[in-house]
Design a protein around this motif. Structure first.
Motif, mmCIF file in Angstrom:
data_model
loop_
_atom_site.group_PDB
_atom_site.id
_atom_site.type_symbol
_atom_site.label_atom_id
_atom_site.label_comp_id
_atom_site.label_asym_id
_atom_site.label_seq_id
_atom_site.Cartn_x
_atom_site.Cartn_y
_atom_site.Cartn_z
ATOM 1 N N HIS A 210 0.791 -1.240 0.000
ATOM 2 C CA HIS A 210 0.000 0.000 0.000
ATOM 3 C C HIS A 210 0.818 1.283 0.000
ATOM 4 C CE1 HIS A 210 -3.822 -2.054 0.374
ATOM 5 N NE2 HIS A 210 -3.372 -2.756 1.396
ATOM 6 N N GLY A 211 2.099 1.207 -0.297
ATOM 7 C CA GLY A 211 2.914 2.411 -0.289
ATOM 8 C C GLY A 211 3.230 2.914 1.104
ATOM 9 N N VAL A 212 3.041 2.053 2.107
ATOM 10 C CA VAL A 212 3.316 2.409 3.506
ATOM 11 C C VAL A 212 4.648 1.795 3.916
ATOM 12 C CG1 VAL A 212 2.547 2.137 5.892
ATOM 13 C CG2 VAL A 212 0.870 2.594 4.084
ATOM 14 N N TYR A 217 -0.434 3.744 8.095
ATOM 15 C CA TYR A 217 -1.480 4.439 7.346
ATOM 16 C C TYR A 217 -0.978 5.673 6.577
ATOM 17 C CZ TYR A 217 -4.149 1.694 10.742
ATOM 18 O OH TYR A 217 -4.622 0.690 11.532
ATOM 19 N N HIS A 219 0.701 6.845 3.444
ATOM 20 C CA HIS A 219 1.013 6.318 2.119
ATOM 21 C C HIS A 219 2.000 7.224 1.386
ATOM 22 C CE1 HIS A 219 -2.400 3.528 2.545
ATOM 23 N NE2 HIS A 219 -3.009 4.560 3.124
ATOM 24 N N HIS A 222 1.027 5.240 -4.409
ATOM 25 C CA HIS A 222 -0.164 4.422 -4.636
ATOM 26 C C HIS A 222 0.279 2.959 -4.749
ATOM 27 C CE1 HIS A 222 -2.434 8.063 -5.213
ATOM 28 N NE2 HIS A 222 -1.639 8.449 -6.190
#
Length: 365
Positions: A210-212, A217, A219, A222
């Protein structure tokens, strides 16, 4: 009654159940200990700096393309014979695909054909180690480095194979693997991406989740969720503990096929294995040519009547409506029509190989 011989059948040892149950009991069924353990084990085995477990071989290729920053209309070269996962992802991403005809004997990308298809716009090249074979990869790698073109090695079918004593997946800037139920090592579904490039590794890690990165949470780009589960990794770790045994048996079955086929008077053409390749077979492929009484598709039906499951080879893109206007794929097109794949798996016996070749012999002129 005659025993049915499937084309593929995963072999599970006693350790799989123990480790999967341990993973379930730990309550860490998404992330967890076994993911890190299997990644580190495979990283050491393949002698690579970075290894990332993912949901399947196709998501491994998708991550590779994202890590390389490939964008819509970027030109990418892909072999015209082989499982078309890379081509499917490239099409979905809007990349401009050029298919390269393969070597008719090895079924792998032909270096001379690659050079002809290369242009000043080429951003990346994908090779496929079809059925476990590795061909001209060092030559391709050195050539692409000089051209500063990204090289992605699709090793979905070749875990354990080596060329010049170097592991499959390690010739490219990025290597990808599949751990599907039919593969040399299985996690059910699942796959892996490897690289020695730190920049690519950081992007793969981000896009996988998730780009984390560190801040929950938050990011940074994307991303997708391409993470493998902990209990799948536990299954894979149990499989990996027997990798040398798995490789030994697969090679033994392949060698038995060769010795039995040599007893047939007519010349049956098999996939040519590169002389510098220590080959771990994913399947046993032969070409159904003029030495057979029937064509390939009819042979598949006849073998199934005899309770032997076989498979056709891959389809060349010029035979698929989803890929248009691809011409001059002569070898790939011919292989599409003539390759039949015979079973290789650890639940087979040497007697099974004899039975398969004897049934095959019935349809030889």
């Amino acid at each position: 009654m005659q025993r049915f011989i499937p084309w593929a059948s995963p072999k599970l040892f006693n350790l799989e159940k123990k480790l999967v149950l341990d993973a379930l009991k730990s309550n860490w069924i998404s992330g967890g200990y076994y993911i890190e353990k299997l990644e580190n084990s495979l990283k050491k085995y393949l002698k690579t700096n970075h290894a990332f477990l993912v949901t399947n071989g196709t998501s491994a290729l998708h991550l590779a393309f994202l890590a390389c920053d490939l964008k819509r209309n970027d030109e990418i070269l892909i072999p015209a014979f082989g499982y078309l996962a890379a081509a499917n992802i490239a099409a979905l991403m809007g990349l401009k695909i050029k298919f390269v005809d393969v070597d008719k004997q090895t079924f792998c990308m032909n270096f001379d054909n690659l050079k002809k298809k290369l242009s000043k716009n080429t951003k990346a090249v994908v090779t496929i180690n079809t059925y476990g074979n590795m061909h001209e990869l060092k030559k391709i790698s050195n050539f692409l480095k000089k051209k500063k073109i990204i090289f992605i090695e699709d090793s979905a079918e070749s875990l354990g194979s080596k060329l010049y004593n170097q592991h499959s997946g390690s010739f490219g800037d990025i290597g990808t693997f599949s751990f599907h139920a039919t593969k040399n090592l299985t996690t059910g579904e699942g796959g892996m991406v490897i690289t020695n490039n730190k920049k690519f590794a950081e992007k793969i890690k981000l896009y996988r989740s998730h780009g984390v990165l560190k801040k929950r949470y938050f990011h940074l780009l994307h991303g997708h969720n391409f993470r493998l589960t902990n209990f799948q990794a536990a299954l894979g770790l149990a499989q990996f503990s027997r990798i040398n045994h798995i490789i030994k048996i697969r090679k033994k079955i392949f060698d038995k096929y060769i010795s039995e086929i040599k007893k047939i008077k007519k010349n049956i053409i098999t996939q040519k294995i590169d002389k510098n390749c220590k080959f771990v077979p994913w399947t046993f492929a032969i070409i159904v040519d003029k030495n057979f009484k029937i064509n390939r598709d009819e042979l598949i039906k006849k073998m199934l009547i005899n309770k032997i499951e076989t498979r056709n080879g891959f389809y060349s893109p010029n035979r698929l409506k989803i890929f248009k206007n691809y011409k001059n794929l002569i070898s790939s097109d011919e292989l599409s029509k003539k390759v039949i794949c015979l079973p290789i798996h650890l639940n087979m016996t040497m007697s099974d190989v004899v039975k398969i070749v004897n049934k095959l012999k019935m349809y030889v002129i």
